[in-house]
Motif scaffolding. Structure first.
Motif, PDB file in Angstrom:
ATOM      1  N   LEU A 380       0.846  -1.203   0.000  1.00  0.00           N
ATOM      2  CA  LEU A 380       0.000   0.000   0.000  1.00  0.00           C
ATOM      3  C   LEU A 380       0.877   1.248   0.000  1.00  0.00           C
ATOM      4  N   PRO A 381       0.375   2.352  -0.536  1.00  0.00           N
ATOM      5  CA  PRO A 381       1.140   3.611  -0.454  1.00  0.00           C
ATOM      6  C   PRO A 381       1.426   3.925   1.014  1.00  0.00           C
ATOM      7  N   GLN A 382       2.649   4.349   1.285  1.00  0.00           N
ATOM      8  CA  GLN A 382       3.023   4.664   2.669  1.00  0.00           C
ATOM      9  C   GLN A 382       2.519   6.065   2.987  1.00  0.00           C
ATOM     10  N   SER A 383       1.307   6.161   3.430  1.00  0.00           N
ATOM     11  CA  SER A 383       0.715   7.469   3.698  1.00  0.00           C
ATOM     12  C   SER A 383      -0.415   7.293   4.699  1.00  0.00           C
ATOM     13  N   ASP A 384      -0.626   8.300   5.542  1.00  0.00           N
ATOM     14  CA  ASP A 384      -1.710   8.245   6.522  1.00  0.00           C
ATOM     15  C   ASP A 384      -3.079   8.199   5.860  1.00  0.00           C
ATOM     16  N   ALA A 385      -3.107   8.509   4.579  1.00  0.00           N
ATOM     17  CA  ALA A 385      -4.397   8.497   3.879  1.00  0.00           C
ATOM     18  C   ALA A 385      -4.928   7.080   3.674  1.00  0.00           C
ATOM     19  N   PHE A 386      -4.088   6.076   3.890  1.00  0.00           N
ATOM     20  CA  PHE A 386      -4.509   4.669   3.684  1.00  0.00           C
ATOM     21  C   PHE A 386      -4.366   3.910   4.989  1.00  0.00           C
ATOM     22  N   LEU A 477      -3.128 -14.394  -3.857  1.00  0.00           N
ATOM     23  CA  LEU A 477      -3.534 -13.342  -2.935  1.00  0.00           C
ATOM     24  C   LEU A 477      -2.487 -12.234  -2.909  1.00  0.00           C
ATOM     25  N   GLU A 478      -1.210 -12.630  -2.749  1.00  0.00           N
ATOM     26  CA  GLU A 478      -0.163 -11.617  -2.680  1.00  0.00           C
ATOM     27  C   GLU A 478      -0.058 -10.857  -4.001  1.00  0.00           C
ATOM     28  N   ALA A 479      -0.137 -11.578  -5.103  1.00  0.00           N
ATOM     29  CA  ALA A 479      -0.086 -10.914  -6.408  1.00  0.00           C
ATOM     30  C   ALA A 479      -1.228  -9.910  -6.538  1.00  0.00           C
ATOM     31  N   GLY A 480      -2.400 -10.295  -6.059  1.00  0.00           N
ATOM     32  CA  GLY A 480      -3.562  -9.410  -6.127  1.00  0.00           C
ATOM     33  C   GLY A 480      -3.368  -8.162  -5.286  1.00  0.00           C
ATOM     34  N   LEU A 481      -2.816  -8.358  -4.102  1.00  0.00           N
ATOM     35  CA  LEU A 481      -2.634  -7.211  -3.211  1.00  0.00           C
ATOM     36  C   LEU A 481      -1.563  -6.260  -3.761  1.00  0.00           C
ATOM     37  N   LYS A 482      -0.573  -6.831  -4.456  1.00  0.00           N
ATOM     38  CA  LYS A 482       0.428  -5.975  -5.095  1.00  0.00           C
ATOM     39  C   LYS A 482      -0.231  -5.142  -6.200  1.00  0.00           C
ATOM     40  N   ARG A 483      -1.046  -5.808  -7.012  1.00  0.00           N
ATOM     41  CA  ARG A 483      -1.759  -5.055  -8.062  1.00  0.00           C
ATOM     42  C   ARG A 483      -2.599  -3.938  -7.449  1.00  0.00           C
ATOM     43  N   LEU A 484      -3.242  -4.257  -6.340  1.00  0.00           N
ATOM     44  CA  LEU A 484      -4.089  -3.281  -5.662  1.00  0.00           C
ATOM     45  C   LEU A 484      -3.249  -2.095  -5.184  1.00  0.00           C
ATOM     46  N   GLY A 485      -2.129  -2.409  -4.513  1.00  0.00           N
ATOM     47  CA  GLY A 485      -1.253  -1.348  -4.024  1.00  0.00           C
ATOM     48  C   GLY A 485      -0.744  -0.488  -5.167  1.00  0.00           C
ATOM     49  N   ASP A 486      -0.321  -1.138  -6.238  1.00  0.00           N
ATOM     50  CA  ASP A 486       0.193  -0.392  -7.400  1.00  0.00           C
ATOM     51  C   ASP A 486      -0.885   0.505  -7.994  1.00  0.00           C
ATOM     52  N   ALA A 487      -2.085  -0.007  -8.068  1.00  0.00           N
ATOM     53  CA  ALA A 487      -3.181   0.786  -8.642  1.00  0.00           C
ATOM     54  C   ALA A 487      -3.443   2.020  -7.790  1.00  0.00           C
ATOM     55  N   LEU A 488      -3.412   1.832  -6.469  1.00  0.00           N
ATOM     56  CA  LEU A 488      -3.668   2.977  -5.580  1.00  0.00           C
ATOM     57  C   LEU A 488      -2.537   3.998  -5.677  1.00  0.00           C
ATOM     58  N   LYS A 489      -1.313   3.487  -5.746  1.00  0.00           N
ATOM     59  CA  LYS A 489      -0.172   4.407  -5.885  1.00  0.00           C
ATOM     60  C   LYS A 489      -0.299   5.230  -7.156  1.00  0.00           C
ATOM     61  N   GLU A 490      -0.632   4.546  -8.215  1.00  0.00           N
ATOM     62  CA  GLU A 490      -0.761   5.216  -9.504  1.00  0.00           C
ATOM     63  C   GLU A 490      -1.862   6.280  -9.449  1.00  0.00           C
ATOM     64  N   GLU A 491      -3.007   5.863  -8.901  1.00  0.00           N
ATOM     65  CA  GLU A 491      -4.155   6.772  -8.847  1.00  0.00           C
ATOM     66  C   GLU A 491      -3.841   8.012  -8.007  1.00  0.00           C
ATOM     67  N   PHE A 492      -3.155   7.800  -6.897  1.00  0.00           N
ATOM     68  CA  PHE A 492      -2.882   8.908  -5.980  1.00  0.00           C
ATOM     69  C   PHE A 492      -1.539   9.591  -6.255  1.00  0.00           C
ATOM     70  N   GLY A 493      -0.848   9.165  -7.316  1.00  0.00           N
ATOM     71  CA  GLY A 493       0.374   9.832  -7.727  1.00  0.00           C
ATOM     72  C   GLY A 493       1.579   9.544  -6.853  1.00  0.00           C
ATOM     73  N   PHE A 494       1.618   8.346  -6.240  1.00  0.00           N
ATOM     74  CA  PHE A 494       2.821   7.961  -5.491  1.00  0.00           C
ATOM     75  C   PHE A 494       3.775   7.249  -6.447  1.00  0.00           C
ATOM     76  N   ALA A 495       5.062   7.319  -6.129  1.00  0.00           N
ATOM     77  CA  ALA A 495       6.017   6.554  -6.926  1.00  0.00           C
ATOM     78  C   ALA A 495       5.747   5.071  -6.725  1.00  0.00           C
ATOM     79  N   ALA A 496       5.792   4.292  -7.800  1.00  0.00           N
ATOM     80  CA  ALA A 496       5.490   2.855  -7.711  1.00  0.00           C
ATOM     81  C   ALA A 496       6.606   2.132  -6.958  1.00  0.00           C
TER      82      ALA A 496
END
Lengths: 496, 496
Positions: A380-386, A477-496
């Motif tokens: 997940l993006p390392q941010s208090d928003a998540f 499961l882990e692959a899915g959670l990575k995709r999820l984290g990457d998608a959130l990073k991308e959407e919120f403009g965090f570095a992947a």
């Protein structure tokens, strides 16, 4: 203690329940078993014409040393043969001829006696005149509960976010669901009490509280014993019923231990004894119930298999009566094959063997939960928003997101968190993973009763997504959670 | 021919159906099968944790030379092994892992494709966009039909005497059932038309006709193809739906042949070919249906076993939609074990093997019917006051009794036929046999719509009892009918 006559909830019945007359045919069906009577009374086909002569299934054998997911080899060491005959009464088996005939709407006796004994192990029953009846699972049992108690325009209570099918069933029946405020640990008793104490005068009061206390769907929260006791006292004060929908009760996985070394220690400890396991289970509403005002819905869907289409309802004998009357006109009973096989399996495993199964199941879910939370911390993006609160029970985790942290929140999304939610949903699916928007589960009460307490202002930009670690194997499961984290990073403009 | 868009019956839907929203979760459940998506969307447990690895049953083998009641010996000659595995897709089998998972509310595809093919063999479908969905039997399917179409206060039509549970379901829901006059051959089309043509202006018109056309319960009558066509035209004229509840459809036993020698000849003739069997079946309402206004309820209860708790609904795709939506919130689907075993059996038997089974079943019921009518001729009081019309289908026979022939009719019973009925019921039970009073099945319509046409005056003292030859073996059947005859003789003062 037997429930006093004065405690009666029949004033809460729907018009339909009040009008439901027992079928006159049911007054004579018992004569089918009377040896002195030749029964020309009902359209029961001869069991000679049922085409199945016997039934065999293989299951793993308690204590499931190789884990509950291990495929039985067929050998005596790890394989149980469940072999049931048509006309022979073998031990606690339900003979096929009886299971496949009409009758036994409350459930086959061999199944019910197992469930009664199980109930006594799990719950601290406070009154004597309780019973269990078979259901075809909690979805149907809940829909029937609405039919039994509610008329159009009646009011019920439910957690602020709840299982969408349960809410939709109420809505279709014209029943108004008033949301009860929740926090990270489920229903907040003080807020529930405030809601009821300040109920608009003259407005119809709620007939029942619908709650998923353990591993709540969708929030993943679990109610503590103390909160349950407090909520039960509020139910007594305001005289409503509590319907506890508990498909995830046996998926109590305990606290998440982030420290891997400590976790290793815990995991390498010997398997808990049955008593330790039983002691670890959270107190149920049923165990709080001194009045016979709790209806508990249990299901085999999450502990054996959804396709059994079988569960059971536990309540006072009085409250079970309208369920049996309704079942006589609807489902009649769970399928005979299911009763034969589930009862055949459980009665061979025995109560202790079933506890072994449940302990084994919990073991699997602990690993799934841990793996999920580990992975989310990583991806997940390392941010208090998540934020992720590790669940202590169930199949679900939620990711709470501060939508206002989105760089385009005020521009592209007009400061509307719902629009951010929609954008995230679209992006995660494109990224090849499915999690479900929290708004799909929102309990939207009508405005006739008091306005639902809206979440505090601090939370107004908070959205969440529900995920589950139940449906896929660990690597996926882990692959899915990575995709999820990457998608959130991308959407919120965090570095992947 | 595809049904024209203009033919639409959605104005007949209940408020509940109109309000029922599809669960948002259902919009993404298909992604569970998408190989590109990692599904963290729904609470589907891993099938690895379903405790049953494989399932085996034995059934007799087509063409059932030794009769459908013959116990399979286990040898290859007469025994079919139905062996279904958890994760292997074997022929048309439904793998256990899929059958025991969530999903497939309309029914498992292997089951449905068998039923679609069966439908095409049995019915002369007049339009293309029909389909079948699985149900948990006709009791539940009928109760759901009421939920789908009727609000409280709505009106439906049903045979003057009908299955008491079906009537009770309507009554509890606040639906008014207006009785349709019947004679010895079922609904009288002219009387139905008269009833509708003279409907009180402004009174709510019936939304549907509920009928058990074949081997009607309780009267044992069967509607001819001609009457069905006439009734269908009335349904078109007055724009209502026809719900045909057909559990006994395959128990069409033909005319009773009193002459034993002639009967012997018929019985020793070779088994009919499949085409002869199909040709002998009465035309169904479904086969008359050019508008998509017929909903047909079929069940395995009388042809395989009641405990399968499975049947199917056939109708236009349009009309099936609200059933699927309701099922998603209630039964979800018939039990997985049932679908695996019934589908596994039927797909191994094949369409032709299933016809063999149905022909064999009919053979048994012909013998039962004949034995019953023979025995009744022997044991009933020899008087015009007792009449039996040999049924041509189903499980039921009726004994029509002129209550005024009772010697105490005017004195002890105050000229009230109901009191005679009660006295007979009491006496037959004391004599060790159970048959059921006809009054238990009376369709009591409300008086808001036009008064139901009461039976003609000539019939006003007529009462009847329903018996069945389904539930007991031949020797017991005859003993029971003797007890019945003796009880009636005693009650009416005939010499034993």
């Amino acid at each position: 203690m037997t429930l006093p006559e004065s405690l009666d909830f029949s004033h809460l019945y729907s018009n339909e329940t009040k009008a439901r007359k027992p079928s006159p045919l049911k007054t004579c069906i018992h004569l089918f078993q009377d040896p002195n009577i030749i029964f020309l009374g009902g359209g029961l086909p001869l069991s000679d014409y049922f085409p199945w002569d016997n039934l065999t299934a293989q299951s793993p054998l308690p204590p499931f040393q190789k884990g509950i997911g291990a495929v039985p080899s067929g050998s005596k060491e790890d394989t149980l043969n469940i072999h049931v005959k048509k006309n022979e009464k073998n031990g606690n088996d339900i003979p096929l001829a009886r299971a496949l005939q009409y009758g036994f709407t409350p459930g086959q006796p061999e199944m019910l006696s197992f469930l009664r004994e199980h109930t006594q192990k799990i719950h601290d029953m406070k009154y004597a005149d309780w019973d269990v009846i078979a259901s075809t699972g909690n979805t149907n049992a809940w829909e029937s509960t609405l039919r039994i108690f509610c008329n159009r325009g009646d009011v019920i209570l439910a957690e602020e976010y709840s299982f969408s099918s349960s809410l939709a069933a109420a809505e279709a029946q014209g029943v108004i669901t008033v949301p009860v405020p929740v926090d990270s640990f489920g229903i907040v008793p003080e807020k529930l009490e405030e809601l009821l104490d300040s109920w608009t005068e003259g407005a119809p009061k709620p007939k029942l509280l619908y709650t998923i206390p353990t591993g709540q769907n969708p929030t993943g929260t679990s109610l503590s014993s103390e909160r349950k006791e407090a909520i039960y006292r509020i139910a007594q004060k305001h005289n409503f019923l509590i319907v506890e929908d508990e498909p995830y009760y046996f998926l109590q996985v305990g606290d998440y231990v982030p420290d891997l070394k400590k976790r290793e220690e815990i995991n390498s400890a010997p398997r808990p004894t049955h008593q330790e396991f039983l002691d670890s289970l959270v107190k149920t509403f049923l165990s709080c119930d001194t009045d016979g005002r709790v209806v508990r819905l249990d299901s085999f869907s999450k502990v054996l298999a959804p396709g059994t289409r079988m569960g059971w309802i536990t309540a006072s004998k009085k409250l079970l009566r309208p369920y049996v009357s309704l079942h006589e006109m609807t489902i009649q009973a769970p399928a005979g094959f299911t009763q034969v096989l589930v009862s055949g399996t459980l009665n061979r495993w025995g109560q202790e063997g079933y506890l072994d199964w449940l302990i084994g199941l919990r073991h699997e879910y602990v690993a799934k939960r841990d793996h999920t939370i580990d992975s989310l911390s990583k991806y997940l993006p390392q941010s208090d928003a998540f934020k992720v609160l590790p669940p202590v029970a169930g199949m679900f985790f939620t990711i709470d997101i501060d939508a206002s942290a989105h760089p385009d929140f005020k521009t592209k999304f007009d400061s509307d968190p719902a629009k951010v939610e929609a954008a995230i949903y679209e992006r995660v699916i494109k990224s090849g993973v499915l999690v479900v928007p929290g708004s799909w589960f929102k309990t939207v009460g009508d405005t006739v009763p008091p306005q639902p307490k809206t979440s505090d202002n601090a939370k107004k930009n908070e959205i969440f997504f529900r995920g589950t670690y139940a449906a896929v194997a660990p690597e996926k499961l882990e692959a899915g959670l990575k995709r999820l984290g990457d998608a959130l990073k991308e959407e919120f403009g965090f570095a992947a």
